[in-house]
Every structure is written in C-alpha cells, then in structure tokens.
Motif scaffolding. Sequence first.
Motif, PDB file in Angstrom:
ATOM      1  N   ARG A 191      32.563  45.273  44.882  1.00 47.42           N
ATOM      2  CA  ARG A 191      33.308  45.945  43.801  1.00 47.42           C
ATOM      3  C   ARG A 191      34.160  47.102  44.321  1.00 47.42           C
ATOM      4  N   ASP A 192      34.570  47.015  45.570  1.00 48.06           N
ATOM      5  CA  ASP A 192      35.377  48.090  46.163  1.00 48.06           C
ATOM      6  C   ASP A 192      36.820  47.620  46.272  1.00 48.06           C
ATOM      7  N   HIS A 193      37.684  48.305  45.560  1.00 46.82           N
ATOM      8  CA  HIS A 193      39.107  47.942  45.527  1.00 46.82           C
ATOM      9  C   HIS A 193      39.746  47.938  46.901  1.00 46.82           C
ATOM     10  N   ARG A 194      39.337  48.851  47.773  1.00 47.12           N
ATOM     11  CA  ARG A 194      39.970  48.940  49.085  1.00 47.12           C
ATOM     12  C   ARG A 194      39.546  47.785  49.995  1.00 47.12           C
ATOM     13  N   ILE A 195      38.344  47.306  49.860  1.00 49.73           N
ATOM     14  CA  ILE A 195      37.924  46.127  50.620  1.00 49.73           C
ATOM     15  C   ILE A 195      38.725  44.916  50.155  1.00 49.73           C
ATOM     16  N   ALA A 196      38.888  44.765  48.861  1.00 52.52           N
ATOM     17  CA  ALA A 196      39.625  43.621  48.310  1.00 52.52           C
ATOM     18  C   ALA A 196      41.082  43.637  48.765  1.00 52.52           C
ATOM     19  N   MET A 197      41.735  44.789  48.685  1.00 52.33           N
ATOM     20  CA  MET A 197      43.156  44.846  49.041  1.00 52.33           C
ATOM     21  C   MET A 197      43.365  44.678  50.540  1.00 52.33           C
ATOM     22  N   ALA A 198      42.487  45.266  51.355  1.00 44.87           N
ATOM     23  CA  ALA A 198      42.637  45.171  52.807  1.00 44.87           C
ATOM     24  C   ALA A 198      42.522  43.723  53.282  1.00 44.87           C
ATOM     25  N   PHE A 199      41.502  43.007  52.818  1.00 44.64           N
ATOM     26  CA  PHE A 199      41.319  41.633  53.288  1.00 44.64           C
ATOM     27  C   PHE A 199      42.363  40.691  52.697  1.00 44.64           C
ATOM     28  N   SER A 200      42.960  41.046  51.566  1.00 44.80           N
ATOM     29  CA  SER A 200      44.069  40.254  51.029  1.00 44.80           C
ATOM     30  C   SER A 200      45.265  40.280  51.972  1.00 44.80           C
ATOM     31  N   VAL A 201      45.469  41.407  52.656  1.00 44.18           N
ATOM     32  CA  VAL A 201      46.565  41.504  53.628  1.00 44.18           C
ATOM     33  C   VAL A 201      46.315  40.564  54.803  1.00 44.18           C
ATOM     34  N   LEU A 202      45.100  40.525  55.296  1.00 48.31           N
ATOM     35  CA  LEU A 202      44.774  39.628  56.413  1.00 48.31           C
ATOM     36  C   LEU A 202      45.063  38.176  56.052  1.00 48.31           C
ATOM     37  N   ASP A 203      44.880  37.816  54.795  1.00 44.20           N
ATOM     38  CA  ASP A 203      45.096  36.440  54.364  1.00 44.20           C
ATOM     39  C   ASP A 203      46.548  36.000  54.537  1.00 44.20           C
ATOM     40  N   LEU A 204      47.476  36.949  54.647  1.00 42.87           N
ATOM     41  CA  LEU A 204      48.877  36.587  54.854  1.00 42.87           C
ATOM     42  C   LEU A 204      49.086  35.862  56.176  1.00 42.87           C
TER      43      LEU A 204
END
Length: 415
Positions: A364-377
């Motif tokens: 439930r941590d917004h920063r973990i979600a956003m950071a790993f979304s970048v890696l998915d690129l």
Amino acid sequence: MADVVVPGSKSETNRLLVLAAAADGRTVLHRPLVADDTEACARALAALGYDIDITSSERWTVTGRPEGPAATEASVNTRDGATGARFLPGLTAAGHGVYHFDASEQMRRRPITPLLDALRTIGADIEGGTLPYTLRANGLAGGRLVVDAGVSSQYLTALLLAGPLTRTGLTLHVTQLVSAPYIDITLKLMRLFGARVERAGDVFRIEPGGYTSPGEVTVEPDASTASYFLAAAAISPGRSVTVPGLGSDSAQGDLGFARVLADMGAAVDIQARSVTVTGPDRLRGVTADLHHLSDTMPTLAAIAPLATGPVRITNVANTRVKECDRLEACAAGLRALGVPVATGEDWIEIQPAQPTAARIETQRDHRIAMAFSVLDLRVPGAVELDDPGCVIKTCPGFHGLLADLVARWEKEPVS
C-alpha cells in the motif's frame, strides 16, 4: 522531447493549508495537489471548523482563524497522511478545545511520539503517546526545545509551524536532521506568511506574532513525483522528459534526483523553472547518498538493475519507517524479479540484471508502486502490481500520465 505536467507538491500544499488556516486573512492556493493526503489534511481542517473550499481542482481557498479552530470539540482523522498527522496537532494545540486525533492503521504504525512529547513540553495537554490520542488545547506557551529530527524532518517542521502561534516564541536546537531540504521549504513558506524566523546552524529562533495571509500562492510541481518521469527518460535511450515549473529556483530537495541521474550518465539540463533529462545508451552504476532526498530511494532502486554496474544507495535508514519499510520492500520486489540485492541497516546495493516477470507487493505504498511502474517501461509486462491504485495518496493520475508519455514517445523519432 515530451513535457510532463506534474501535479502540485504535496509538501507545499499541506504546509500551505496549515499556514492559511493559522493566518489572518483569506488565502487562495492555485494548482494544489489534489490527492488523498492533501484532501485528508483539508478535511481535517474542516472538521476543526476552518472555512475551507476544495471543490475546485485548480484552486483551493482557506479563511484563516488566528485564534485557532472554530470547533471547541472535534474528531480528526488524517487517514494515511503523515504530514497532516504531524502538522495539525501544533496548530490545534494553539487554540482552545478538546480534539480527538486518529488515522489509518498504516499511519498508526508510524512514529509520532517524539512530536507529542515536544508539544507537551511547550504547553500542550495530550492524553496518549501514539495515534489515537486526545488533545486538550489551551494555547502554547513556547520556550526552548531540543529536537531530534533524525527519523523525520516533519517533527521539526511541525514545531516550526507552531512557533509563531506560541505566547513567547520558540527556540529549537536540532541534534539530528534527515531530509533537510524540506526544512528549507517550511522556512520559505513561513516567511511568505510573515513569520519571523531565524536560523543559525542547528538553532532556529521563531518569534511570536502569528501569520498574515499573502493572498494568493501557486503551488510548485512535486519534485518527488517528477522523479518517476525523469527516471523514465533516463532508462529510455534517446528519449527526453521536461518537467515545466520545477527548476533551480525550487527549494524542493528531491530535484537533486536529477543530479544523481546525471552522475549515472543521463543528460540533465536544469533551468530556473524547468528540468530536462535525456536517456543515454545505458546508465552507469553509482553510489548515492540519498539521506536528504530519501523519497527518491525507491525510484533509483527500481531502475538500478538496468545500469552497467552496481548501484549502492546509502544513508537511508529513515526509509524503514515510511508507509512501509521501503528499503526491504524494494529489496523484496527486486528479488522477485530475479535481481541480486543486498541490504544493511541504512543501505541497499543492486546488481545489474535482466528482470524477469513477477508480482510486486506494494504494501500500500504509493512510492513502491510508482517506482516499479517505471521499470516496467524497459521490461514490458514483467511488473505486475498487487495494488496499482495506492498511487492515489499523492498522484491519482500517475498511471495515465505514464501511459500518455509512452504514447507520445512512440510517435516521435528517437533523438
């Protein structure tokens, strides 16, 4: 080159809400961050009886009450928001009434006891040492305090904000301080509202006298949120991102993340009111001390496997007491993706690797979600988030902004 219009700064928005509530006059906030954390702070102020209008996404208005909350008794819930949970008790204690504070289970687990103890020392009557607790307000006397802000700079900000509301003023001697640039933001905004505050090294002196509204304030883009889009450019060879409205004129320390990307080989151009990052063929490994920009630790950790050498992030022990233990959350996510990782009390080291598909526990941590979304690129489809919606805390439109960036890149030639 693609411009990304980043939402307003959470740090500025919540500080401005508290200052506007305490100030004499009416304040208009232009381009505030509209997200769960800031809405929680605004609604908490409304529960305390402040006249606040957040119906427009482009401008919020607050009519201040220098005498304190209009409600003589209220229940206040700041949900997941740490800034609201830590900034509001000082404002409330300077008034008169009985106030019951609570927050989400996630926020209840985060430390607040040192702040409550400090407020007691300068005159607050608080029953309880953690959330939930009851505050019986009868004004704040002021005085001298020794402050350890080594776990969170928000303790120091909370006391600084309360300083002008005390009867005799406040002198703060700081022994430890993490995320120091956030204090620069606090001082800048306090002075904008007419506060008299001086700093001499580790000693802060705040004069009594309250605040006066400047009338209108425009909120800067959020530098922490900008880090994800700058990182997206850095891992995309030949692609560029410009964040307008955020540059060398800003007091936000997380703009320093762009300089870390420069150390890794990205082309970085920081102007007075903009920052641009262009991705190299491949990022280099780096050792980065993120003590004063620790909210960007997950961003750097997530893209680290794509570098040519190890990435070591140091001096980030305080990330263990955020929305989750971010250091271990990053390590667990990277290991799930097949990336070799080592951790210590205040550091993480990530080895170069080709990530494989995995489900990431965001906790439930917004920063973990956003950071790993970048890696998915760079590894499309490899990263699955268990809770993509947790980004509502600070950037509800994050996934749409990232998808729009990629779509625009696909229509442009690589530079």
